[in-house]
Design a protein around this motif. Structure first.
Motif, PDB file in Angstrom:
ATOM      1  N   GLU A  16      -5.111   6.791  -4.151  1.00 30.53           N
ATOM      2  CA  GLU A  16      -4.906   8.241  -4.031  1.00 30.53           C
ATOM      3  C   GLU A  16      -5.829   9.008  -4.978  1.00 30.53           C
ATOM      4  N   ARG A  31      -5.995   8.747  -8.132  1.00 22.48           N
ATOM      5  CA  ARG A  31      -5.288   9.101  -9.361  1.00 22.48           C
ATOM      6  C   ARG A  31      -5.366   7.934 -10.327  1.00 22.48           C
ATOM      7  N   TRP A  32      -5.327   8.246 -11.621  1.00 22.45           N
ATOM      8  CA  TRP A  32      -5.416   7.190 -12.623  1.00 22.45           C
ATOM      9  C   TRP A  32      -4.017   6.599 -12.851  1.00 22.45           C
TER      10      TRP A  32
END
Length: 228
Positions: free
Chosen positions: A34, A36-37
């Motif tokens: 996504e 995201r981290w």
């Protein structure tokens, strides 16, 4: 040791370890997909890899390799272990927030680890297996079973859930992973004074404080002193 739930062959031990690594890796990959981290998921994966995968390859080199004849195949296994250690180091650095890798780059590293691990385990099982019988697990030779990780990793350790004759090994291994200032609680039905004394003798940088003194439940808080 609880042999009913402890893998007795290297193949079954590898399968258990791979399942735990894969489960944590998939959580990282899901968030990374996504863009995201995956901070928490990555930290959990790195913690498990450092505690369990690195211990596995070290135990194999200590317990299994000396029993095998020195061959090019065994040298290959040692090189595989070096590559796995390097990959775990890379993931650990990313988990600390060091570096500038993107989520996509991190996902590539994690997928590479899973591919390396699955291939290495298959080769290792074939290389170390004796003719006509499977290679026994490192746990069968005295190493800590991987199933203990879930019993000791959280902020509370239920001492009664662990084998009495291996408490010092299991809890001591967890205390070595305590960060400065981090604490955990030991719960037991009986006074764990003997265990605490043995743990303190092996690691003077941890402190012990009783929070409950029976008669039904004992609770001891363990803290690694800051700056040690």
């Amino acid at each position: 040791m609880d042999t009913a739930t402890t893998p007795t062959t290297l193949t079954s031990e590898h399968a258990l370890l791979l399942a735990h690594v894969t489960d944590r890796a998939r959580r990282v990959l899901r968030i990374a997909s996504e863009n995201r981290w995956p901070r928490g998921e990555l930290a959990a994966l790195a913690r498990y890899l450092r505690a369990e995968l690195i211990r596995q390859v070290t135990d194999e080199e200590r317990l299994l390799f000396p029993a095998s004849e020195a061959t090019p195949e065994l040298s290959r296994l040692a090189r595989d272990h070096a590559r796995l250690r390097a990959c775990v180091d890379t993931i650990s650095v990313a988990a600390r927030g060091d570096g500038t890798r993107s989520p996509a780059q991190l996902a590539t590293i994690v997928r590479d680890l899973l591919t390396q691990l699955e291939r290495h385990f298959a080769v290792e099982q074939a290389t170390l297996a004796a003719p006509g019988r499977p290679t026994i697990s490192t746990a069968s030779l005295g190493a800590c079973p991987h199933r203990w990780f879930a019993l000791t990793e959280g902020p509370v350790i239920e001492l009664d859930a662990l084998p009495a004759d291996r408490l010092l090994d299991a809890v001591g291994d967890r205390l070595r992973r305590l960060a400065p200032g981090e604490r955990l609680d030991l719960y037991a039905r009986t006074d764990p004074a003997g265990l605490c004394a043995a743990l303190a003798a092996g690691d003077p940088n941890v402190g012990f404080a009783y929070l409950a003194c029976g008669p039904v439940r004992w609770r001891v808080r363990v803290t690694r002193r800051p700056g040690r």
